[in-house]
Design an enzyme around this catalytic site. Structure first.
Site, short mmCIF file in Angstrom:
data_model
loop_
_atom_site.label_atom_id
_atom_site.label_comp_id
_atom_site.label_asym_id
_atom_site.label_seq_id
_atom_site.Cartn_x
_atom_site.Cartn_y
_atom_site.Cartn_z
N CYS A 42 -65.79 -33.76 -130.39
CA CYS A 42 -65.50 -35.17 -130.07
C CYS A 42 -66.12 -36.06 -131.16
O CYS A 42 -67.28 -35.89 -131.53
CB CYS A 42 -66.09 -35.52 -128.71
SG CYS A 42 -65.80 -37.24 -128.28
N CYS A 46 -72.30 -39.84 -128.48
CA CYS A 46 -73.13 -39.98 -127.27
C CYS A 46 -74.32 -39.02 -127.38
O CYS A 46 -74.13 -37.80 -127.47
CB CYS A 46 -72.31 -39.67 -126.02
SG CYS A 46 -70.72 -40.52 -126.00
N CYS A 49 -74.68 -35.72 -125.33
CA CYS A 49 -73.52 -34.85 -125.12
C CYS A 49 -73.40 -33.70 -126.13
O CYS A 49 -73.28 -33.93 -127.33
CB CYS A 49 -72.25 -35.69 -125.17
SG CYS A 49 -70.78 -34.68 -124.86
N CYS A 88 -61.17 -32.18 -111.15
CA CYS A 88 -61.38 -33.12 -112.25
C CYS A 88 -61.26 -32.37 -113.58
O CYS A 88 -61.74 -31.24 -113.70
CB CYS A 88 -62.77 -33.73 -112.15
SG CYS A 88 -63.13 -34.38 -110.51
N CYS A 120 -58.38 -35.94 -110.91
CA CYS A 120 -59.11 -36.94 -111.70
C CYS A 120 -59.16 -36.42 -113.14
O CYS A 120 -59.28 -35.21 -113.35
CB CYS A 120 -60.53 -37.10 -111.15
SG CYS A 120 -61.57 -38.25 -112.06
N CYS A 180 -63.37 -43.95 -111.32
CA CYS A 180 -64.58 -43.14 -111.13
C CYS A 180 -65.52 -43.54 -112.25
O CYS A 180 -65.22 -43.32 -113.43
CB CYS A 180 -64.24 -41.65 -111.22
SG CYS A 180 -65.69 -40.59 -111.20
N ARG A 252 -71.44 -39.67 -106.02
CA ARG A 252 -71.38 -38.24 -106.37
C ARG A 252 -72.65 -37.78 -107.07
O ARG A 252 -73.02 -38.31 -108.10
CB ARG A 252 -70.19 -37.98 -107.31
CG ARG A 252 -68.88 -38.34 -106.69
CD ARG A 252 -67.69 -37.97 -107.57
NE ARG A 252 -66.50 -38.60 -107.02
CZ ARG A 252 -65.78 -38.11 -106.01
NH1 ARG A 252 -66.10 -36.96 -105.48
NH2 ARG A 252 -64.74 -38.77 -105.56
S1 SF4 Z 1 -69.58 -37.91 -123.61
FE1 SF4 Z 1 -69.17 -36.29 -125.14
S2 SF4 Z 1 -67.00 -35.85 -124.92
FE2 SF4 Z 1 -67.36 -37.82 -123.91
S3 SF4 Z 1 -66.99 -39.38 -125.47
FE3 SF4 Z 1 -69.19 -38.90 -125.59
S4 SF4 Z 1 -69.36 -37.28 -127.15
FE4 SF4 Z 1 -67.20 -37.39 -126.52
#
Ligand code: SF4
Length: 311
Positions: A42, A46, A49, A88, A120, A180, A252
């Site tokens: 991705c 974040c 993540c 989901c 979802c 959500c 949740r």
């Molecule tokens: S949480 Fe992970 S998968 Fe979702 S947008 Fe951020 S980096 Fe990408």
């Protein structure tokens, strides 16, 4: 808001419990399963993540292409047989792009709905036309978390803005799909930030139908790998405050539940949590054992929420 979040814990739970009993069947818990349909690589950053391409070298997470529709539906069937009523699906995309991959996701949504399960998806940012196509496919809900307060957001993600998140949520709402939306505790945020997240969620009109409360899973290789563990009672406070502020929503218990004792989970249920993610995996991290979950539900005297069509 801060005053509510900081109430004497027993008073906070008492209030949350009273609200919960007024609006929900007491002790009923929805089981939702979550599958990563496209893993890793991705472009977002974040910090929590492991799927971010920014930390791929450190986490060693392998990139996978979009799963086949039939494989996803086979997993949904298994989840249903195990007792889940909501399925989901998460794709590690920055945003939805029109084309074959999105068409496959639409087919997955249709297939899950045909199994009589709630569907979802979480696919990153999307526009109004894409939200409408998901609605037409029968999508129940779109997940798009705000993660934290507007003030702290920049400490966690720099590749998009808080307003980007709110814009996507507005498109989802406009298309008539349920929202959500929740957040994560344990990323170094202050109590004020936690209150700010809950305030922002509660200011959404209408409230999100589903509010996932996550405790950070500090995955090795991510920038937050050394974050101290979340105090379970802080999670109980978040659940209780969310319940009071958003009386009708499903609250949740989501990521991080594996680090909670059975007693802490029961306190969360007492405080108003009425859904768990059920299944061995939560996207890329391990989740609680399903047999343990069923045993806990039984022992605590909880009951599994039936699927909407069987009510
Ligand atoms: S949480 Fe992970 S998968 Fe979702 S947008 Fe951020 S980096 Fe990408």
């Amino acid at each position: 808001m801060l005053a509510l979040l900081s109430l004497r814990l027993l008073d906070l739970i008492d209030q949350a419990r009273a609200v919960h009993r007024r609006h929900h069947v007491d002790g009923e818990v929805q089981l939702a399963s979550l599958l990563s349909i496209k893993t890793g690589a991705c472009p977002e950053d974040c910090k929590y993540c492991p799927q971010s391409a920014h930390y791929a070298k450190e986490t060693g997470l392998k990139r996978e292409t979009l799963l086949d529709v039939d494989d996803v539906l086979a997993k949904a069937r298994l989840a249903k047989e195990a007792g889940a009523t909501r399925f989901c699906m998460g794709a590690a995309w920055r945003e939805v792009k029109d084309g074959p991959a999105f068409d496959s996701v639409l087919a997955m949504v249709k297939g899950v709905r045909a199994l009589d399960m709630e569907a979802c998806v979480t696919l990153g940012m999307l526009n109004a036309a894409q939200a409408r196509r998901l609605a037409e496919a029968g999508l129940t809900a779109y997940n798009h978390n705000l993660d934290t307060s507007p003030e702290f957001y920049g400490e966690v993600v720099t590749t998009r803005t808080y307003q980007d998140r709110l814009d996507t949520i507005a498109c989802v709402r406009e298309a008539g799909v349920e929202v959500c939306c929740g957040g994560i505790v344990g990323m170094g945020e202050s109590l004020e930030d936690r209150a700010g997240l809950l305030q922002t969620l509660a200011n959404l009109d209408p409230h999100p139908e589903s509010v996932p409360i996550n405790a950070l899973v500090a995955v090795p290789g991510t920038p937050l790998e050394n974050a101290p563990p979340v105090d379970p009672l802080d999670l109980v406070r978040m659940v209780a405050t969310a319940r009071i502020l958003m009386p009708l929503s499903h609250v949740r218990l989501s990521a991080g539940r594996r680090s909670l004792t059975r007693e802490a989970q029961i306190l969360c249920f007492l405080a108003g949590a009425n859904s768990i993610f059920y299944g061995d995996k939560l996207l890329t991290t391990a989740n609680n054992d399903t047999a343990d979950d069923l045993a806990l539900i039984e022992e605590a005297g909880l009951s599994i929420q039936p699927s909407p069509s069987s009510c």
